[in-house]
Design a protein around this motif. Sequence first.
Motif, PDB file in Angstrom:
ATOM      1  N   LEU A 103       0.821  -1.212   0.000  1.00  9.80           N
ATOM      2  CA  LEU A 103       0.000   0.000   0.000  1.00  9.80           C
ATOM      3  C   LEU A 103       0.853   1.260   0.000  1.00  9.80           C
ATOM      4  O   LEU A 103       0.520   2.234  -0.678  1.00  9.80           O
ATOM      5  N   ASP A 104       1.955   1.235   0.710  1.00 11.83           N
ATOM      6  CA  ASP A 104       2.862   2.382   0.725  1.00 11.83           C
ATOM      7  C   ASP A 104       3.417   2.643  -0.671  1.00 11.83           C
ATOM      8  O   ASP A 104       3.432   3.784  -1.147  1.00 11.83           O
ATOM      9  N   GLU A 105       3.859   1.591  -1.321  1.00 12.72           N
ATOM     10  CA  GLU A 105       4.400   1.740  -2.680  1.00 12.72           C
ATOM     11  C   GLU A 105       3.325   2.210  -3.657  1.00 12.72           C
ATOM     12  O   GLU A 105       3.569   3.075  -4.493  1.00 12.72           O
ATOM     13  N   ALA A 106       2.139   1.633  -3.567  1.00 14.53           N
ATOM     14  CA  ALA A 106       1.066   1.987  -4.492  1.00 14.53           C
ATOM     15  C   ALA A 106       0.597   3.428  -4.282  1.00 14.53           C
ATOM     16  O   ALA A 106       0.294   4.123  -5.249  1.00 14.53           O
ATOM     17  N   ASN A 107       0.548   3.863  -3.033  1.00 17.10           N
ATOM     18  CA  ASN A 107       0.009   5.193  -2.739  1.00 17.10           C
ATOM     19  C   ASN A 107       1.044   6.307  -2.782  1.00 17.10           C
ATOM     20  O   ASN A 107       0.700   7.446  -3.110  1.00 17.10           O
ATOM     21  N   ASN A 108       2.277   6.014  -2.443  1.00 20.49           N
ATOM     22  CA  ASN A 108       3.227   7.104  -2.235  1.00 20.49           C
ATOM     23  C   ASN A 108       4.506   7.015  -3.046  1.00 20.49           C
ATOM     24  O   ASN A 108       5.295   7.933  -3.011  1.00 20.49           O
TER      25      ASN A 108
END
Length: 112
Positions: A103-108
């Motif tokens: 989620l961190d990679e996908a969002n930020n």
Amino acid sequence: MKKILSVLLLCIAVVTFAFNRPALAADAVKGAKVFSANCASCHAGGKNLVQANKNLKKDALEKYGMNSPEAIIAQVTNGKNAMPAFKGRLKPEQIEDVAAYVLDEANNKEWK
């Protein structure tokens, strides 16, 4: 009687909050290491080598309902279709860390 009851309730509240350990937050940095060792063979750079449209980029995660930690944890734990289950291979904490990393990679980060 009211005073005793009030003191008793106050003591219960203090003990409950003072000794209740907070849930540990998932660690995206640890998740990156677990991802690299277990997931990157199929999902390097947020891609999906088996089903290209079901990648780990933000829009695809949203489209397929995989944009929450709970959804990713369930997918990684139980597997689905071509995705193998990692329940016996990874600890629950590792799976939570992977979900945080995805989620961190996908969002930020770069998987956009």
